[in-house]
Design a protein around this motif. Structure first.
Motif, PDB file in Angstrom:
ATOM      1  N   ARG A  63       0.877  -1.177   0.000  1.00 33.98           N
ATOM      2  CA  ARG A  63       0.000   0.000   0.000  1.00 33.98           C
ATOM      3  C   ARG A  63       0.904   1.214   0.000  1.00 33.98           C
ATOM      4  N   HIS A  64       0.841   1.998  -1.067  1.00 30.18           N
ATOM      5  CA  HIS A  64       1.720   3.155  -1.187  1.00 30.18           C
ATOM      6  C   HIS A  64       1.242   4.294  -0.302  1.00 30.18           C
ATOM      7  N   HIS A  65       2.177   4.876   0.431  1.00 30.54           N
ATOM      8  CA  HIS A  65       1.880   6.063   1.239  1.00 30.54           C
ATOM      9  C   HIS A  65       2.234   7.342   0.490  1.00 30.54           C
ATOM     10  N   PHE A  66       3.347   7.317  -0.242  1.00 35.79           N
ATOM     11  CA  PHE A  66       3.788   8.490  -1.000  1.00 35.79           C
ATOM     12  C   PHE A  66       4.290   8.063  -2.373  1.00 35.79           C
ATOM     13  N   LEU A  67       4.058   8.936  -3.353  1.00 38.00           N
ATOM     14  CA  LEU A  67       4.546   8.759  -4.722  1.00 38.00           C
ATOM     15  C   LEU A  67       5.516   9.885  -5.036  1.00 38.00           C
ATOM     16  N   SER A  68       6.626   9.551  -5.665  1.00 43.80           N
ATOM     17  CA  SER A  68       7.620  10.533  -6.074  1.00 43.80           C
ATOM     18  C   SER A  68       7.308  11.056  -7.467  1.00 43.80           C
ATOM     19  N   LEU A  69       7.406  12.381  -7.635  1.00 44.94           N
ATOM     20  CA  LEU A  69       7.322  12.992  -8.956  1.00 44.94           C
ATOM     21  C   LEU A  69       8.681  13.598  -9.284  1.00 44.94           C
ATOM     22  N   THR A 111       7.187  19.475  -1.108  1.00 43.50           N
ATOM     23  CA  THR A 111       5.895  19.978  -1.557  1.00 43.50           C
ATOM     24  C   THR A 111       4.995  18.769  -1.706  1.00 43.50           C
ATOM     25  N   VAL A 112       3.882  18.753  -0.981  1.00 46.78           N
ATOM     26  CA  VAL A 112       3.045  17.563  -0.892  1.00 46.78           C
ATOM     27  C   VAL A 112       1.692  17.820  -1.548  1.00 46.78           C
ATOM     28  N   ALA A 113       1.393  17.083  -2.603  1.00 42.53           N
ATOM     29  CA  ALA A 113       0.064  17.095  -3.217  1.00 42.53           C
ATOM     30  C   ALA A 113      -0.770  15.998  -2.566  1.00 42.53           C
ATOM     31  N   GLN A 114      -2.056  16.217  -2.452  1.00 46.31           N
ATOM     32  CA  GLN A 114      -2.925  15.288  -1.740  1.00 46.31           C
ATOM     33  C   GLN A 114      -3.754  14.452  -2.711  1.00 46.31           C
ATOM     34  N   GLY A 115      -3.591  13.127  -2.629  1.00 45.23           N
ATOM     35  CA  GLY A 115      -4.424  12.217  -3.407  1.00 45.23           C
ATOM     36  C   GLY A 115      -3.865  11.926  -4.783  1.00 45.23           C
ATOM     37  N   LEU A 116      -4.062  10.702  -5.247  1.00 45.81           N
ATOM     38  CA  LEU A 116      -3.515  10.271  -6.526  1.00 45.81           C
ATOM     39  C   LEU A 116      -3.994  11.150  -7.672  1.00 45.81           C
ATOM     40  N   GLU A 117      -5.247  11.587  -7.601  1.00 47.13           N
ATOM     41  CA  GLU A 117      -5.805  12.371  -8.697  1.00 47.13           C
ATOM     42  C   GLU A 117      -5.075  13.705  -8.886  1.00 47.13           C
ATOM     43  N   SER A 118      -4.336  14.143  -7.872  1.00 47.53           N
ATOM     44  CA  SER A 118      -3.598  15.409  -7.969  1.00 47.53           C
ATOM     45  C   SER A 118      -2.255  15.254  -8.667  1.00 47.53           C
ATOM     46  N   ALA A 119      -1.822  14.028  -8.943  1.00 47.15           N
ATOM     47  CA  ALA A 119      -0.479  13.785  -9.475  1.00 47.15           C
ATOM     48  C   ALA A 119      -0.204  14.485 -10.804  1.00 47.15           C
ATOM     49  N   PRO A 120      -1.114  14.429 -11.808  1.00 47.87           N
ATOM     50  CA  PRO A 120      -0.789  15.100 -13.075  1.00 47.87           C
ATOM     51  C   PRO A 120      -0.532  16.591 -12.928  1.00 47.87           C
ATOM     52  N   ASP A 121      -1.414  17.302 -12.222  1.00 49.21           N
ATOM     53  CA  ASP A 121      -1.215  18.751 -12.072  1.00 49.21           C
ATOM     54  C   ASP A 121       0.042  19.062 -11.256  1.00 49.21           C
ATOM     55  N   ALA A 122       0.317  18.249 -10.235  1.00 49.94           N
ATOM     56  CA  ALA A 122       1.532  18.456  -9.434  1.00 49.94           C
ATOM     57  C   ALA A 122       2.771  18.223 -10.291  1.00 49.94           C
ATOM     58  N   PHE A 123       2.718  17.239 -11.160  1.00 53.10           N
ATOM     59  CA  PHE A 123       3.839  16.936 -12.053  1.00 53.10           C
ATOM     60  C   PHE A 123       4.072  18.074 -13.039  1.00 53.10           C
ATOM     61  N   LYS A 148       7.249  25.089  -9.935  1.00 50.19           N
ATOM     62  CA  LYS A 148       6.305  25.571  -8.920  1.00 50.19           C
ATOM     63  C   LYS A 148       6.498  24.886  -7.566  1.00 50.19           C
ATOM     64  N   ASN A 149       7.173  23.751  -7.568  1.00 51.56           N
ATOM     65  CA  ASN A 149       7.411  23.041  -6.299  1.00 51.56           C
ATOM     66  C   ASN A 149       8.510  23.727  -5.503  1.00 51.56           C
ATOM     67  N   PHE A 150       8.502  23.471  -4.208  1.00 53.11           N
ATOM     68  CA  PHE A 150       9.552  23.983  -3.314  1.00 53.11           C
ATOM     69  C   PHE A 150      10.154  22.760  -2.639  1.00 53.11           C
ATOM     70  N   GLY A 151      11.345  22.369  -3.056  1.00 52.29           N
ATOM     71  CA  GLY A 151      11.940  21.131  -2.566  1.00 52.29           C
ATOM     72  C   GLY A 151      11.408  19.927  -3.333  1.00 52.29           C
ATOM     73  N   LYS A 152      11.416  18.780  -2.698  1.00 51.29           N
ATOM     74  CA  LYS A 152      11.015  17.528  -3.313  1.00 51.29           C
ATOM     75  C   LYS A 152       9.492  17.460  -3.505  1.00 51.29           C
ATOM     76  N   GLN A 153       9.049  17.157  -4.734  1.00 53.75           N
ATOM     77  CA  GLN A 153       7.618  17.040  -5.015  1.00 53.75           C
ATOM     78  C   GLN A 153       7.165  15.604  -4.809  1.00 53.75           C
ATOM     79  N   ILE A 154       6.201  15.417  -3.912  1.00 51.88           N
ATOM     80  CA  ILE A 154       5.637  14.105  -3.679  1.00 51.88           C
ATOM     81  C   ILE A 154       4.124  14.199  -3.655  1.00 51.88           C
ATOM     82  N   VAL A 155       3.474  13.033  -3.733  1.00 47.41           N
ATOM     83  CA  VAL A 155       2.025  12.950  -3.629  1.00 47.41           C
ATOM     84  C   VAL A 155       1.702  12.034  -2.451  1.00 47.41           C
TER      85      VAL A 155
END
Length: 338
Positions: free
Chosen positions: A40-46, A309-321, A328-335
């Motif tokens: 079960r993934h807790h965080f995804l790296s972008l 920089t933490v995006a919330q929820g899998l559905e947010s991954a494309p826009d965060a990427f 636009k991120n500050f530091g490491k971008q994760i979801v």
């Protein structure tokens, strides 16, 4: 078995990537076979490299397949195991991709490893104490071969790679100058990451102006440069490189949209007898144990203070990427997935 949300690469971008290149779907999680574990993934790296894989063109990695889960690093927890190598509750890091769950064959070399979260937060294994941190280590130690007293410069200075580079370089008594976008990032680079100076590239419209600003912070020239960006930034740094300087070429985000990005003065490579070496850190697994040990110690002792920089929820991954590709991120971008 739980239902699994996934993001697929639906079509390839032409020019800039967009949210329409991706597709959110749900799929049943398959039953485990002997030797497999369910994570079960807790965080995804972008990461910027993902943009290059979206193209169907020659690269160091096979292009991301259409209709398949986008590849990417993940950290999470084993929730079911049919392997003696992993127990339920183990915290693990792997390449689970843009999805909530992954089924991993435990015997596959390098597919999954357990991590200790006693002193290092789980998410940091996707950044400072993960692939980006090891990337910084390899470029600094194996290509630049940093020595005490040298002046080193890194672009994308406040990202996951740049921040680790600074901590590793300061531990070797080097002068470290960053290049970042915006006053907040430059202040963070100096106040929290330990950079000796940081140049805001957004204040400069051309390479000559940026080069003058970098020169003011590097009066003795540049001995080693870690390149994450390319384009105007590389053109600004090349005239400042000392003879026999070394450049570790890790990323060229300026050209990820597929258009060629020319170099304005390639003759400087010859004139200064520079060594420029591109590298992919996954091809150098032999350095990972020593790198991760040092990086983990730097984080645990507070000498490396990575920001996320933490995006919330899998559905947010494309826009965060897409935001990551525009800085636009500050530091490491994760979801955050849980």
């Amino acid at each position: 078995m739980p239902v699994n949300q996934q993001i697929l690469l639906d079509n390839r971008p032409t020019g800039q990537a967009s949210a329409s290149n991706f597709k959110l779907v749900t799929a049943d999680t398959p039953a485990l076979k002997d030797g497999q574990v369910l994570v079960r993934h807790h965080f995804l790296s972008l990461d910027p490299y993902m943009r290059g894989r979206m193209n169907d063109s020659k690269s160091y990695a096979v292009p991301q397949a259409l209709g398949q889960v986008m590849g990417g690093g993940t950290v999470g927890e084993v929730v079911e195991s049919k392997s003696p190598k992993f127990a339920v509750g183990d915290k693990v890091v792997g390449m689970g991709g843009w999805q909530q769950f992954s089924v991993v064959t435990a015997d596959q070399v390098g597919a999954l490893r357990t991590v200790d979260t006693t002193h290092v937060p789980l998410s940091h294994y996707l950044g400072a104490v993960g692939m980006p941190g090891v990337t910084a280590y390899y470029g600094l130690v194996k290509i630049i071969e940093a020595k005490a007293g040298q002046t080193l410069v890194v672009s994308a200075a406040t990202g996951a790679v740049g921040s680790a580079f600074a901590a590793l370089a300061k531990a070797r008594s080097c002068r470290v100058v960053g290049i970042a976008g915006g006053p907040d990032k430059c202040k963070y680079a100096i106040d929290e990451l330990g950079f000796d100076a940081c140049v805001d590239y957004k204040l400069h419209q051309d390479a000559a102006s940026l080069s003058n600003a970098i020169k003011a912070q590097c009066p003795d020239g540049i001995d080693g440069y870690f390149e994450n960006v390319g384009g105007m930034v590389l053109d600004a740094v090349l005239p400042l490189m000392n003879a026999f300087g070394r450049i570790a070429l890790c990323g060229m985000i300026a050209g990820y949209d597929g258009k060629p990005v020319p170099m304005s003065q390639p003759a400087l490579i010859l004139m200064s007898r520079l060594r420029i070496q591109g590298f992919i850190v996954s091809e150098h697994m032999e350095v990972w144990p020593e790198a991760l040990k040092e990086l983990g110690m730097l984080v645990a002792t507070g000498k490396l203070k990575p920001r996320e920089t933490v995006a919330q929820g899998l559905e947010s991954a494309p826009d965060a990427f897409l935001g990551l590709l525009k800085g636009k991120n500050f530091g490491k971008q994760i979801v955050k997935l849980i």
